[in-house]
Design an enzyme around this catalytic site. Structure first.
Site, PDB file in Angstrom:
ATOM      1  N   HIS A  14     -22.954  75.969 -13.281  1.00  0.00           N
ATOM      2  CA  HIS A  14     -21.498  75.860 -13.141  1.00  0.00           C
ATOM      3  C   HIS A  14     -21.206  74.951 -11.955  1.00  0.00           C
ATOM      4  O   HIS A  14     -21.102  75.400 -10.819  1.00  0.00           O
ATOM      5  CB  HIS A  14     -20.899  77.270 -12.933  1.00  0.00           C
ATOM      6  CG  HIS A  14     -19.401  77.296 -12.906  1.00  0.00           C
ATOM      7  ND1 HIS A  14     -18.677  78.424 -13.236  1.00  0.00           N
ATOM      8  CD2 HIS A  14     -18.476  76.361 -12.597  1.00  0.00           C
ATOM      9  CE1 HIS A  14     -17.385  78.168 -13.124  1.00  0.00           C
ATOM     10  NE2 HIS A  14     -17.231  76.922 -12.719  1.00  0.00           N
ATOM     11  N   HIS A  16     -18.902  71.345 -11.271  1.00  0.00           N
ATOM     12  CA  HIS A  16     -18.043  70.242 -11.722  1.00  0.00           C
ATOM     13  C   HIS A  16     -18.444  69.021 -10.904  1.00  0.00           C
ATOM     14  O   HIS A  16     -18.317  69.040  -9.670  1.00  0.00           O
ATOM     15  CB  HIS A  16     -16.576  70.573 -11.479  1.00  0.00           C
ATOM     16  CG  HIS A  16     -16.140  71.836 -12.170  1.00  0.00           C
ATOM     17  ND1 HIS A  16     -15.488  71.837 -13.371  1.00  0.00           N
ATOM     18  CD2 HIS A  16     -16.286  73.140 -11.815  1.00  0.00           C
ATOM     19  CE1 HIS A  16     -15.246  73.084 -13.737  1.00  0.00           C
ATOM     20  NE2 HIS A  16     -15.723  73.896 -12.808  1.00  0.00           N
ATOM     21  N   HIS A 194     -14.361  78.578 -19.056  1.00  0.00           N
ATOM     22  CA  HIS A 194     -13.924  79.333 -17.880  1.00  0.00           C
ATOM     23  C   HIS A 194     -13.010  80.441 -18.391  1.00  0.00           C
ATOM     24  O   HIS A 194     -12.085  80.185 -19.173  1.00  0.00           O
ATOM     25  CB  HIS A 194     -13.103  78.448 -16.941  1.00  0.00           C
ATOM     26  CG  HIS A 194     -13.912  77.503 -16.103  1.00  0.00           C
ATOM     27  ND1 HIS A 194     -14.794  76.605 -16.625  1.00  0.00           N
ATOM     28  CD2 HIS A 194     -13.941  77.339 -14.747  1.00  0.00           C
ATOM     29  CE1 HIS A 194     -15.338  75.913 -15.622  1.00  0.00           C
ATOM     30  NE2 HIS A 194     -14.842  76.338 -14.469  1.00  0.00           N
ATOM     31  N   GLU A 197     -11.458  84.199 -14.317  1.00  0.00           N
ATOM     32  CA  GLU A 197     -11.507  83.797 -12.901  1.00  0.00           C
ATOM     33  C   GLU A 197     -10.200  84.318 -12.282  1.00  0.00           C
ATOM     34  O   GLU A 197     -10.205  85.269 -11.505  1.00  0.00           O
ATOM     35  CB  GLU A 197     -11.615  82.273 -12.782  1.00  0.00           C
ATOM     36  CG  GLU A 197     -11.620  81.748 -11.345  1.00  0.00           C
ATOM     37  CD  GLU A 197     -11.559  80.208 -11.257  1.00  0.00           C
ATOM     38  OE1 GLU A 197     -11.222  79.543 -12.251  1.00  0.00           O
ATOM     39  OE2 GLU A 197     -11.840  79.679 -10.158  1.00  0.00           O
ATOM     40  N   ASP A 275     -19.849  75.613  -8.188  1.00  0.00           N
ATOM     41  CA  ASP A 275     -18.531  75.241  -8.715  1.00  0.00           C
ATOM     42  C   ASP A 275     -18.089  73.854  -8.221  1.00  0.00           C
ATOM     43  O   ASP A 275     -18.310  72.871  -8.915  1.00  0.00           O
ATOM     44  CB  ASP A 275     -17.492  76.320  -8.388  1.00  0.00           C
ATOM     45  CG  ASP A 275     -16.329  76.351  -9.373  1.00  0.00           C
ATOM     46  OD1 ASP A 275     -16.352  75.585 -10.349  1.00  0.00           O
ATOM     47  OD2 ASP A 275     -15.392  77.165  -9.172  1.00  0.00           O
ATOM     48  N   ASP A 276     -17.464  73.791  -7.049  1.00  0.00           N
ATOM     49  CA  ASP A 276     -16.969  72.516  -6.486  1.00  0.00           C
ATOM     50  C   ASP A 276     -17.384  72.445  -5.014  1.00  0.00           C
ATOM     51  O   ASP A 276     -16.553  72.613  -4.112  1.00  0.00           O
ATOM     52  CB  ASP A 276     -15.438  72.461  -6.599  1.00  0.00           C
ATOM     53  CG  ASP A 276     -14.975  72.575  -8.030  1.00  0.00           C
ATOM     54  OD1 ASP A 276     -15.085  71.583  -8.769  1.00  0.00           O
ATOM     55  OD2 ASP A 276     -14.530  73.667  -8.418  1.00  0.00           O
TER      56      ASP A 276
HETATM   57  N1  HPA Z   1     -11.698  76.793 -12.431  1.00  0.00           N
HETATM   58  C1  HPA Z   1     -10.954  76.077 -13.260  1.00  0.00           C
HETATM   59  N2  HPA Z   1     -10.982  74.751 -13.268  1.00  0.00           N
HETATM   60  C2  HPA Z   1     -11.786  74.123 -12.408  1.00  0.00           C
HETATM   61  C3  HPA Z   1     -12.557  74.824 -11.521  1.00  0.00           C
HETATM   62  C4  HPA Z   1     -12.531  76.231 -11.548  1.00  0.00           C
HETATM   63  O1  HPA Z   1     -13.224  76.951 -10.814  1.00  0.00           O
HETATM   64  N3  HPA Z   1     -13.232  73.904 -10.792  1.00  0.00           N
HETATM   65  C5  HPA Z   1     -12.872  72.680 -11.254  1.00  0.00           C
HETATM   66  N4  HPA Z   1     -11.988  72.814 -12.237  1.00  0.00           N
HETATM   67 ZN    ZN Z   2     -15.484  75.891 -12.460  1.00  0.00          ZN
END
Ligand code: HPA
Ligand code: ZN
Length: 330
Positions: A14, A16, A194, A197, A275-276
């Protein structure tokens, strides 16, 4: 523990790729492409990374991606991420990319996919890191737009293993994309999404039942629904959990409050992801180290997390077995 964590082979599921754009590279690309940023320094950019929910992050994240213009930019972005993988002993990665973030700025689909793919191929050759690409649809846009994006992906089927769903979750349930996921599956793409969350457990059910996903990205809100937990356990549906992301976006107030251990204790296939990382303060190794400290995870639990990362991957059983063996030997 830090030493033990570095030795653990890991897969990342996971991530991006646009979320690995470090402020330093953002500045360099802005200069290279004659784009003026509203920030004057790397420090100013980092100071702007204060989020109170998913949307407040997405606004800044989409803006940052504006410096990505040429194939070489996507190559450089992906290569820098792979170097971080090498440092963290990430042996395999399945990365997301968001083509609509780029096509909406008139950057052709082929520019992003070709740049990312070329770097991943070099990553395999020069760094020994294997990879897959998952293309995400932006869920705040329409299904019609997603269909157009899928047409591009079909032309690049040799480079893209599956499709996913990301961006603003609440108000954009999985059902909105049921038909485009059906078409993607008919074309041979794997599916992930996703869900859970910020959105409710109901969105996880929808992703499973309507989008037929093989993994749930995040999914941490599943604990609000006992029947869902039983289902996820029975079918061993993986949850790609992102601890640092969840704290930065206020899904949990503190890392100590994170439910990762509960997910494992309930027999769910959860693992750690970044994630990011450029926005949330840490790549995979740092997520492991920080989460281990906050939750006091044992070596056995860390091994389970590393094994789950391979178990949940799209690697072949043979390759998975090799990694399990290596992890068991530690
Ligand atoms: N959630 C939804 N969209 C996203 C995320 C995330 O954690 N990171 C980058 N785009
Ligand atoms: Zn994500």
């Amino acid at each position: 523990m830090q030493d033990f964590i570095s030795k653990l082979p890991k897969a990342e599921l996971h991530l991006h790729i646009e979320g690995s754009l470090e402020p330093e590279l953002m500045f360099k690309l802005a200069q290279r492409n004659n784009i003026s940023l509203k920030y004057k320094s790397v420090e100013e950019i980092r100071n702007a990374y204060q989020f109170h929910n998913l949307q407040s992050f997405l606004d800044i994240y989409y803006e940052g991606a504006g410096v990505l213009q040429k194939e070489q930019d996507f190559y450089d972005l992906t290569w820098e991420y792979l170097l971080r993988c090498k440092e963290d002993n990430v042996r395999h990665t399945e990365i997301f990319f968001d083509p609509q973030t780029h096509t909406d700025r008139n950057i052709p689909f082929d520019v992003s996919i070709n740049g990312i793919h070329a770097a991943l191929k070099d990553g395999e050759k020069k760094l020994g890191i294997t990879s897959h690409i998952i293309m995400c649809f932006l869920r705040h846009l329409s299904q019609e737009e997603a269909f157009k994006t899928l047409e591009h992906a079909i032309r690049h089927k040799d480079k893209i293993i599956g499709v996913g769903l990301d961006s603003s979750e609440v108000g954009h349930p999985p059902v909105k994309f049921q038909q485009v996921f059906e078409k993607a599956m008919a074309e041979g793409f794997k599916t992930v999404a996703h869900a859970g969350e910020e959105g409710p457990a109901e969105y996880i059910w929808e992703a499973l039942n309507l989008l037929k996903v093989e993994r749930i990205d995040h999914g941490v809100r599943c604990l609000e629904d006992e029947k869902l937990v039983a289902y996820l356990k029975e079918h061993q549906i993986p949850l790609t959990v992102c601890p640092y992301s969840n704290v930065k976006l206020k899904v949990f107030e503190n890392l100590k409050d994170h439910n990762l251990r509960n997910l494992l204790n309930k027999g769910l296939v959860a693992m750690i992801n970044a994630d990011d990382p450029a926005y949330f303060g840490g790549y995979l190794g740092e997520n492991f180290v920080g989460t281990q400290k906050a939750l006091d995870l044992s070596k056995e639990e860390l091994k389970t997390l590393a094994k789950n990362s391979f178990k949940a991957s799209f690697l072949s059983q043979d390759v998975k077995d090799k990694f399990y063996k290596e992890i068991d030997s530690l």
